[in-house]
Design a protein around this motif. Structure first.
Motif, short mmCIF file in Angstrom:
data_model
loop_
_atom_site.label_atom_id
_atom_site.label_comp_id
_atom_site.label_asym_id
_atom_site.label_seq_id
_atom_site.Cartn_x
_atom_site.Cartn_y
_atom_site.Cartn_z
N LYS A 41 17.96 9.03 -22.70
CA LYS A 41 19.05 8.55 -23.53
C LYS A 41 19.14 7.01 -23.50
O LYS A 41 19.37 6.41 -24.54
CB LYS A 41 20.36 9.17 -23.03
CG LYS A 41 21.58 8.76 -23.78
CD LYS A 41 21.67 9.50 -25.07
CE LYS A 41 23.01 9.18 -25.74
NZ LYS A 41 23.10 9.68 -27.05
N PHE A 42 18.96 6.39 -22.34
CA PHE A 42 19.22 4.94 -22.24
C PHE A 42 17.97 4.09 -21.98
O PHE A 42 17.83 3.02 -22.55
CB PHE A 42 20.25 4.69 -21.11
CG PHE A 42 21.57 5.33 -21.38
CD1 PHE A 42 22.39 4.84 -22.38
CD2 PHE A 42 22.00 6.42 -20.64
CE1 PHE A 42 23.62 5.44 -22.62
CE2 PHE A 42 23.22 7.01 -20.89
CZ PHE A 42 24.03 6.52 -21.89
N VAL A 43 17.11 4.52 -21.14
CA VAL A 43 15.98 3.67 -20.72
C VAL A 43 14.86 3.70 -21.76
O VAL A 43 14.35 2.65 -22.16
CB VAL A 43 15.47 4.10 -19.33
CG1 VAL A 43 14.25 3.31 -18.92
CG2 VAL A 43 16.57 3.96 -18.29
N ILE A 44 14.46 4.88 -22.19
CA ILE A 44 13.33 4.99 -23.13
C ILE A 44 13.62 4.28 -24.44
O ILE A 44 12.75 3.56 -24.95
CB ILE A 44 12.94 6.48 -23.33
CG1 ILE A 44 12.30 7.00 -22.06
CG2 ILE A 44 11.99 6.63 -24.51
CD1 ILE A 44 11.91 8.45 -22.08
N PRO A 45 14.82 4.39 -25.04
CA PRO A 45 15.06 3.63 -26.27
C PRO A 45 14.94 2.11 -26.06
O PRO A 45 14.43 1.40 -26.92
CB PRO A 45 16.48 4.03 -26.67
CG PRO A 45 16.70 5.36 -26.09
CD PRO A 45 15.92 5.36 -24.81
N ASN A 46 15.41 1.64 -24.88
CA ASN A 46 15.27 0.20 -24.60
C ASN A 46 13.80 -0.19 -24.48
O ASN A 46 13.39 -1.24 -24.97
CB ASN A 46 16.03 -0.17 -23.32
CG ASN A 46 17.54 -0.15 -23.52
OD1 ASN A 46 18.02 -0.25 -24.65
ND2 ASN A 46 18.27 -0.01 -22.43
N PHE A 47 13.02 0.65 -23.81
CA PHE A 47 11.58 0.38 -23.70
C PHE A 47 10.92 0.39 -25.08
O PHE A 47 10.11 -0.47 -25.40
CB PHE A 47 10.89 1.41 -22.79
CG PHE A 47 10.98 1.10 -21.33
CD1 PHE A 47 10.67 -0.17 -20.85
CD2 PHE A 47 11.35 2.07 -20.42
CE1 PHE A 47 10.75 -0.44 -19.50
CE2 PHE A 47 11.43 1.79 -19.07
CZ PHE A 47 11.14 0.53 -18.60
#
Length: 180
Positions: A41-47
């Protein structure tokens, strides 16, 4: 072997280190699911966003570099064309200056020859005038001397100037006729 391990675990006997406890497995699965959900939810979209931005920046940098390289190539070609044109113009100017120099030399030579011819002509005219003047002066002096000499020979004075002139003129004409 598994059956003995499971059997011992079911009987409530001491727990085998090889067999995990069911509550720990459930807890590990729940924690893993929560972590998986949070990372997804949070880390992969930022990456993915950082990766997309970096990709766009790199592609934009590559495009800018290619554009700058094309501009540099166009500027180099323009500079080379201007340099060739400037060299051509310089050669044309040198050739024109060489032709003008040759033309000036020819004109100066013609002027010098014309001036020389004028000076020679003026000198010849002056010489001819001085010669005529000297001849006239010599004629009058020779005439006067001849009259005086003739007067001495004859013993008479030849004072008549008109007669004297005619006699002298006739004498000079005879001398010129015999000289030619």
């Amino acid at each position: 072997m598994y059956s003995t391990i499971l059997a011992t675990a079911a009987e409530g006997e001491e727990h085998s280190p090889l067999m995990p406890i069911l509550s720990e497995i459930v807890l590990a699965v729940v924690v893993f699911a929560i972590l998986y959900f949070l990372i997804r939810k949070f880390v992969i979209p930022n990456f993915e966003q950082a990766y997309a931005e970096r990709t766009a920046a790199i592609e934009g940098g590559i495009e800018e570099a290619q554009s700058a390289q094309k501009e540099a190539q166009a500027a180099l070609e323009q500079y080379t064309a201007q340099l060739a044109e400037a060299r051509h113009e310089a050669a044309a100017i040198r050739e024109e200056a060489r032709e003008q120099g040759a033309q000036i030399v020819v004109e100066m030579r013609e002027q010098a020859q014309a001036e020389s011819a004028r000076i020679v002509s003026a000198a010849q005219a002056q010489i001819a005038a001085e010669r005529q003047q000297a001849i006239a002066q010599l004629k009058s002096e020779v005439g006067g001397m001849a009259t005086e000499l003739a007067g001495r020979i004859v013993g008479e004075s030849l004072a008549d100037t008109d007669a004297q002139r005619r006699t002298v003129q006739r004498f000079i004409d005879e001398l010129e006729g015999s000289a030619n």
